[in-house]
Design a protein around this motif. Sequence first.
Motif, PDB file in Angstrom:
ATOM      1  N   PHE A  58       0.858  -1.189   0.000  1.00  8.93           N
ATOM      2  CA  PHE A  58       0.000   0.000   0.000  1.00  8.93           C
ATOM      3  C   PHE A  58       0.893   1.238   0.000  1.00  8.93           C
ATOM      4  CE2 PHE A  58      -2.381  -3.371   2.074  1.00  8.93           C
ATOM      5  CZ  PHE A  58      -3.586  -3.341   1.383  1.00  8.93           C
ATOM      6  N   GLY A  59       0.527   2.242  -0.800  1.00  8.61           N
ATOM      7  CA  GLY A  59       1.334   3.444  -0.879  1.00  8.61           C
ATOM      8  C   GLY A  59       2.489   3.268  -1.851  1.00  8.61           C
ATOM      9  N   GLU A  60       3.291   4.300  -1.974  1.00  8.36           N
ATOM     10  CA  GLU A  60       4.378   4.290  -2.941  1.00  8.36           C
ATOM     11  C   GLU A  60       5.650   4.831  -2.322  1.00  8.36           C
ATOM     12  OE1 GLU A  60       2.941   6.665  -6.118  1.00  8.36           O
ATOM     13  OE2 GLU A  60       1.522   5.168  -6.853  1.00  8.36           O
ATOM     14  N   GLY A  61       6.776   4.443  -2.913  1.00  9.90           N
ATOM     15  CA  GLY A  61       8.070   4.982  -2.515  1.00  9.90           C
ATOM     16  C   GLY A  61       8.381   4.763  -1.046  1.00  9.90           C
ATOM     17  N   GLU A  62       8.929   5.797  -0.421  1.00 13.45           N
ATOM     18  CA  GLU A  62       9.333   5.704   0.979  1.00 13.45           C
ATOM     19  C   GLU A  62       8.134   5.571   1.914  1.00 13.45           C
ATOM     20  OE1 GLU A  62      11.765   8.986   1.946  1.00 13.45           O
ATOM     21  OE2 GLU A  62      13.429   8.418   0.618  1.00 13.45           O
ATOM     22  N   ASN A  63       6.962   5.989   1.466  1.00  9.99           N
ATOM     23  CA  ASN A  63       5.772   5.914   2.306  1.00  9.99           C
ATOM     24  C   ASN A  63       5.043   4.574   2.177  1.00  9.99           C
ATOM     25  OD1 ASN A  63       6.076   8.572   3.278  1.00  9.99           O
ATOM     26  ND2 ASN A  63       5.125   9.393   1.422  1.00  9.99           N
ATOM     27  N   ALA A  64       5.578   3.684   1.362  1.00 11.20           N
ATOM     28  CA  ALA A  64       4.900   2.397   1.163  1.00 11.20           C
ATOM     29  C   ALA A  64       5.040   1.520   2.405  1.00 11.20           C
ATOM     30  CB  ALA A  64       5.490   1.678  -0.048  1.00 11.20           C
TER      31      ALA A  64
END
Length: 507
Positions: free
Chosen positions: A135-141
């Motif tokens: 869930f989410g993308e990049g560093e916030n995944a």
Amino acid sequence: MTELPQQESSDETVDELLEEVLREFAELGPDTEPLRVELVTSEILGEWWEAGDDLAAELIEFASESTEPERLAAPLAALRTLATTEEQREAAAIALEKLGLPDPDWSGLLNQVTVGECWRTSDVYGDEASVLCVFGEGENAHGLLVSISYAVIGGWTDEAVIVESPAEVVDEMRAQAAEGGELVTCEQISPARAHQLLADAFVGTELQEEPEVTDDYVRFRALALARLRALPAPEPQAEPELLSAEDQARIIDEFFAASPDLADTEAARVCALRLIEFGIDQDPRRPLRVGPDKLSSFVDFVDDGEIELTDEQDEVLDEVLPAWARWGVSRDGLPEEAVEPLLEAVEDRLYERALETDTNLDAYLDGVEDLEEQDVAALLLRRQFAVPSVYTEIAGEEVELDPTDPEQRRLLVIGEHPEFQDSLAEDDLDEETFIVVAAHTTVVDQLWDDDPAEVWQAVRRMREKGLEREEIMTELARTLEAQLRAGEGDGLEFDLDDYLSALAELG
């Protein structure tokens, strides 16, 4: 799952628990990250779930009576999204609306996540799987990682965890599959497929009265269920494989035709039928599937009495189960590499079972010295027929007893007859029941001591005619009851010659 002490039902105790919740939410500032709020809320809901308390409903009701409604805005906003039932989510939304207070800044962001890749690893047998949803993308995944067992009840999960670095987990899943050769698979699946797998697994857990789950499952349960709601609608489930009586008979014929080294006896056929029935009940979409965990669970069910086998059927199980495993591997087209680990797991479970039985042999061999091997085997057969187990249930509690002690042996007999237990506990046996109990315990004593030897001889004749142990014990007790007469005091006595003559007519 470890059983926690139940919370006291007093209003004061509930108020104290709710006050603790309000303090935890008060520490969450308006700029708190939504995931942090979700984790706090999920942990609180997990504690309530594990303790068997429905404090979410209590908190919602508490909001309508609170003199400090502003303190309720944050927990109600969290419950509006994360409570585990739709009813409670709706009730929290209504309660929050009635307060007329502004929502916390983070409230509109709870469970508002983009769905990324979903991955699944599984063993080749279909016993176990792990599903990761990103869930989410990049560093916030972040990811939801769930372990699923398919050994029983169609699949269930004992562990669910939120992971901070899903990309690393995907790498680990791929590495595990690479190391496992043909025994482990790793594949990317659609979010709809992931939703279906996870929803089924959580239902399997929730259907159990006391599921054995990890601390992580308790902690992340509510958030995991929320993340499922963020996934696309689950894809349709596969229908259970329906097997008619004719289908089952055909399958058993095919099994024995493919297993020439296995004696085709009625007892062995019943074992095969029980394996099919177990699959239909516990693995309905793949009832004939074989796997180490599934076949071990079958043995567990037999040992726990949930699957009933006669003594003869139980004896041939050691031969039937490995043959069933070999046939299942061939029938399912599993790789050759899967055969040896499966057979080793089956043999290990059967060996463990034998050891569990053997640990009690000393009790059955009490007082026996200098016997030939065949005589020891005969003695064990007789005494284990008289007392099949050193474990029994008395007043709802399982106990281990010493069959060499006549008083404890009597308790083992009583454990086989729960209908006697209440009257015995209250010392309120009527004369008829007293005679029945006396006859059953006396027959067991006679078999244990092989005195008179004619009792065991009668048993052997009746077994040769196909009677089950329960039927035989009933016949022996009835035969003795017919000979019992009132003796001195409260005792009972019988004429030995008449008793031996009656025994000779049995079988």
